[in-house]
Design an enzyme around this catalytic site. Sequence first.
Site, short mmCIF file in Angstrom:
data_model
loop_
_atom_site.label_atom_id
_atom_site.label_comp_id
_atom_site.label_asym_id
_atom_site.label_seq_id
_atom_site.Cartn_x
_atom_site.Cartn_y
_atom_site.Cartn_z
N GLU A 56 0.80 -1.23 0.00
CA GLU A 56 0.00 0.00 0.00
C GLU A 56 0.83 1.28 0.00
OE1 GLU A 56 -2.85 -0.21 3.21
OE2 GLU A 56 -3.90 -1.89 2.31
N GLU B 181 -5.23 -8.81 1.04
CA GLU B 181 -5.88 -8.51 2.32
C GLU B 181 -7.36 -8.30 2.10
OE1 GLU B 181 -4.35 -5.20 4.65
OE2 GLU B 181 -2.28 -5.81 4.21
C1 FCB Z 1 -4.35 -2.24 5.67
C2 FCB Z 1 -2.96 -2.56 6.16
C3 FCB Z 1 -2.92 -3.63 7.21
C4 FCB Z 1 -4.07 -3.53 8.17
C5 FCB Z 1 -5.38 -3.36 7.46
C6 FCB Z 1 -6.59 -3.29 8.36
O1 FCB Z 1 -4.37 -0.95 5.13
O2 FCB Z 1 -2.17 -2.97 5.08
O3 FCB Z 1 -1.67 -3.57 7.83
O4 FCB Z 1 -3.83 -2.55 9.11
O5 FCB Z 1 -5.34 -2.24 6.64
#
Ligand code: FCB
Length: 469
Positions: A167, A374
Amino acid sequence: MADKATFPGGFLWGAATAAYQIEGAVRDGGRGVSIWDTFSHAPGHVVNGDTGDVTCRHYERVEEDLDLMGDLSLGAYRFSVAWPRVQPDGKGPANQQGLDFYKGVVSGLRERGIVPVATLYHWDLPQPLEDEGGWTVRETAERYAEYVGIVAAALGDEVGLWITLNEPWCSAWLGYGVGMHAPGLTNPQLSMRATHHLLLGHALATDVIRRDSKAPVGITLNLAPQIPASDHPLDIAAAQRSDGGLNRMYLDPLFKASYPDDVVSATESVGLRMDVVRDGDMALIGRPVDFLGVNYYMSHVVASTARLAEARQAGYVAPDSLLSEPTALLGMAQVGRPWLQRTATDWEIDPAGLTSLLVRLRDEYTNAPIYVTESGVAFYDYQDPSGSVHDPARIAYLHAHIKALKEAIDAGVDVRGYFVWSLMDNFEWAEGYSKRFGLTWVDYPTGKRVRKDSFEWYKRLIAANALPS
Ligand code: FCB
């Protein structure tokens, strides 16, 4: 007709974590100081003054955590390597103890049949490099490639997938633009420079990894559809600007070797300039990746600030639904959808946004394989007197998102894996320990792990390689 519930053979079911969020032991094993140590220790940055000093004690409990993953029968585990463990000052010799820790993680995963997915930068820049300008200076990209070389030489044979950056929008914008994350600066011009140097770092690191490892290399972006609040041209334009800043500012350089013109001119109109690009950089950044990692948590509805009053009157924006102050500079306002359920982090739940995002990536950007690196949710979980943690809302959330992902596969998008955020509750950055995202409950005072109901649900899903009916 294709089976709606069953996933392709070999689909990778995973879970994700990041070093600073779970390891603790910040002064052990020769680890140096990172920007998150500094930032979290300064008052006012993190809810309750929480820090990652101890967090889940994963550094000590790594064997137990590997067994936990084995029990979950994960196909893959996404973890991050802490740069300050490997190279405490961000330059100079490697710290063998740090490398040994990650060697242990990787071989422990392999022994259990779990594919190690290594993220090389999940926000924990060594503090000495920040003192010299951090990501706002070009040297940091070069130092980063050097560090990646150390890791690739040590772990190159065993890592299954490499992710250069997690990110970069968060590192650049939240870190240097608005100060919500480390290093906590509030200078949008510096955030523009950080964006470019992060992407350059990704490009340089990709070469270095390919030298020492045959495993695929990609990058993980946080992407979120930006939906216009109405079909009014001003709202449509506002949503496009928002899409530009969050999504296209990273996708275009990576897949089209240029920053999007409309974003460049919009930012120039408010005095910000992409002034650190050198000849040849864009060609480097735009070389093909082996896969794209996508972190998906939400979509946004965006209105033009000039239209907010009308939007409210027309009723498609509820009077109390303005989520954030308008980004006045660029005339964009994020507006709420009161009919959607919200999470503990106050994010609107929109699984369909995942399908449309994945289809768009294929249609507009790339045929490279995609991994959802994620996806997950914080709710106000609670350990009942018997010690159990029942989290039906998380199960429903995961079910809906995995179903949405399957729809993208059925539409022909090459999605190869899904990683739940997170394997366990952990230090949620500026939210500290107040938000729990885990499949596993962590009792912070003792470090004890408790499998939530969602853990058992995910385990059954993995065994079936299909969504339960
Ligand atoms: C993302 C991050 C991760 C976590 C999630 C909830 O932006 O990459 O580390 O904190 O959010």
